[in-house]
Write a protein that holds these residues in place. Structure first.
Motif, PDB file in Angstrom:
ATOM      1  N   THR A  62      24.141 -40.627  37.553  1.00 32.11           N
ATOM      2  CA  THR A  62      22.584 -40.632  37.686  1.00 32.11           C
ATOM      3  C   THR A  62      21.967 -39.640  36.942  1.00 32.11           C
ATOM      4  O   THR A  62      20.690 -39.757  37.160  1.00 32.11           O
ATOM      5  CB  THR A  62      22.393 -40.741  39.021  1.00 32.11           C
ATOM      6  OG1 THR A  62      22.704 -39.350  39.717  1.00 32.11           O
ATOM      7  CG2 THR A  62      23.093 -41.922  40.017  1.00 32.11           C
ATOM      8  N   VAL A  99      22.055 -44.718  35.716  1.00 29.60           N
ATOM      9  CA  VAL A  99      20.732 -44.971  35.833  1.00 29.60           C
ATOM     10  C   VAL A  99      20.145 -44.542  34.452  1.00 29.60           C
ATOM     11  O   VAL A  99      20.159 -43.448  34.096  1.00 29.60           O
ATOM     12  CB  VAL A  99      20.213 -43.942  36.887  1.00 29.60           C
ATOM     13  CG1 VAL A  99      18.565 -43.716  36.995  1.00 29.60           C
ATOM     14  CG2 VAL A  99      20.512 -44.181  38.332  1.00 29.60           C
ATOM     15  N   ASN A 121      16.105 -45.847  38.483  1.00 30.32           N
ATOM     16  CA  ASN A 121      16.294 -44.887  39.692  1.00 30.32           C
ATOM     17  C   ASN A 121      17.445 -45.322  40.539  1.00 30.32           C
ATOM     18  O   ASN A 121      17.995 -46.573  40.442  1.00 30.32           O
ATOM     19  CB  ASN A 121      15.085 -44.855  40.551  1.00 30.32           C
ATOM     20  CG  ASN A 121      14.535 -46.147  41.139  1.00 30.32           C
ATOM     21  OD1 ASN A 121      15.282 -46.805  41.975  1.00 30.32           O
ATOM     22  ND2 ASN A 121      13.261 -46.737  40.804  1.00 30.32           N
ATOM     23  N   SER A 198      10.885 -34.535  37.228  1.00 26.73           N
ATOM     24  CA  SER A 198      11.907 -34.137  38.408  1.00 26.73           C
ATOM     25  C   SER A 198      11.149 -33.670  39.789  1.00 26.73           C
ATOM     26  O   SER A 198      10.132 -32.791  39.289  1.00 26.73           O
ATOM     27  CB  SER A 198      12.624 -33.284  38.201  1.00 26.73           C
ATOM     28  OG  SER A 198      12.450 -31.964  37.796  1.00 26.73           O
ATOM     29  N   GLY A 226       9.123 -41.220  37.877  1.00 28.42           N
ATOM     30  CA  GLY A 226       9.780 -42.163  38.589  1.00 28.42           C
ATOM     31  C   GLY A 226       9.302 -41.971  39.948  1.00 28.42           C
ATOM     32  O   GLY A 226       8.750 -41.115  40.409  1.00 28.42           O
ATOM     33  N   THR A 228      10.728 -41.088  42.938  1.00 24.29           N
ATOM     34  CA  THR A 228      11.087 -39.961  43.613  1.00 24.29           C
ATOM     35  C   THR A 228      10.278 -38.736  43.105  1.00 24.29           C
ATOM     36  O   THR A 228       9.911 -37.934  44.135  1.00 24.29           O
ATOM     37  CB  THR A 228      12.575 -39.355  43.181  1.00 24.29           C
ATOM     38  OG1 THR A 228      13.332 -40.845  43.642  1.00 24.29           O
ATOM     39  CG2 THR A 228      13.200 -38.225  44.030  1.00 24.29           C
ATOM     40  N   SER A 246       9.704 -47.463  34.385  1.00 30.21           N
ATOM     41  CA  SER A 246      10.931 -47.010  34.128  1.00 30.21           C
ATOM     42  C   SER A 246      10.912 -45.608  33.038  1.00 30.21           C
ATOM     43  O   SER A 246      10.079 -45.392  32.627  1.00 30.21           O
ATOM     44  CB  SER A 246      11.961 -47.825  33.458  1.00 30.21           C
ATOM     45  OG  SER A 246      11.351 -48.229  32.110  1.00 30.21           O
TER      46      SER A 246
END
Length: 262
Positions: A62, A99, A121, A198, A226, A228, A246
């Protein structure tokens, strides 16, 4: 219009980071500031598991760092020879889930055949996997970071799909991050947009960006690569103007142009 990207630079075929190139094509002057440093751990344990593909149903990657852990395992010539002569093909008889296209490209470079690269994701990948997998006794080997979210494992286990996670890297703050942020704001001024790549980037950068921006903070459009990361920004009470559909330069550029009304 200046935009700030909180990510490591990645070279494309022409030597330019693909995000800088794509944003530049649409009149956005992007600057990258690396946020994270990675320490790889448990590599011998990881290789021992890679050495026994018969004990696993397949692999899950991932993040690019998880693939880099495989590369580091293979720096030893003897291990690399074993990988190229037998292990790689044994793993290629099993599913190798990924991913994102960036991770898929790195997986292909080590000779494996990725599946699910269009999943942007972990949640989407889990849905994709559940549509293809049935409950099985052998686990999927999942090399991951110390800060992994439990979304994918929870969904898979809920469907009876076994998973064996192994932490192969841990994340720390880039040693020059704070200095780089100060230099950027003093030399370039306040950007029209800041993109986080991130949740860790949010953790390490947001407070200093708010401080450096001062009264001009309201002019910044905050973006996320994304959902998250978007959740991490929102959890700090900051409005998210754009979440890329994406994790690609094209989708981020589309989202930024829309939020900036270009």
């Amino acid at each position: 219009m200046k935009v700030l990207l909180l990510k490591d630079p990645k070279e494309s075929e022409n030597g330019q980071d693909p995000y800088i190139k794509e944003l530049g094509l649409h009149g956005l002057e992007a600057t990258l500031i690396p946020v994270l440093a990675f320490e790889f751990i448990s590599l011998q344990t990881f290789f021992d598991k890679l050495f026994h593909p018969e004990q696993y149903h397949g692999l899950i990657f991932t993040s690019p760092r998880a693939v880099e852990a495989v590369r580091l395992c293979l720096e030893d010539n003897c291990k690399k020879e074993v990988w190229e002569n037998s292990l790689r093909e044994k793993w290629n008889t099993k599913p190798v889930y990924v991913v994102g296209k960036a991770t898929a490209g790195l997986v292909a470079e080590i000779g494996l055949r990725p599946q699910g690269e269009n999943c942007g994701n972990a949640e989407k990948l889990a849905e994709y996997m559940c549509s293809r997998e049935s409950p099985n006794s052998l686990p999927l080997l999942f090399p991951c970071g110390a800060l992994r979210r439990e979304t994918l494992p929870t969904i898979l286990r809920g469907k009876g799909i076994a998973l064996e996670g192994l932490t192969v890297y841990q994340t720390t703050q880039h040693p020059k991050l704070q200095e780089s942020l100060r230099n950027y704001f003093s030399q370039e001024g306040v950007p029209v947009s800041v993109t986080f790549f991130s949740p860790s980037g949010v953790k390490y950068c947001l407070k200093q960006i708010l401080k450096l921006s001062g009264d001009l903070i309201s002019q910044i459009k905050f973006a996320a690569i994304g959902p998250t990361t978007a959740e991490a920004i929102a959890a700090e009470g900051i409005s998210v103007s754009c979440t890329a559909s994406s994790p690609t330069p094209q989708d981020l550029t589309t989202g930024l142009r829309r939020s900036l009304q270009l």
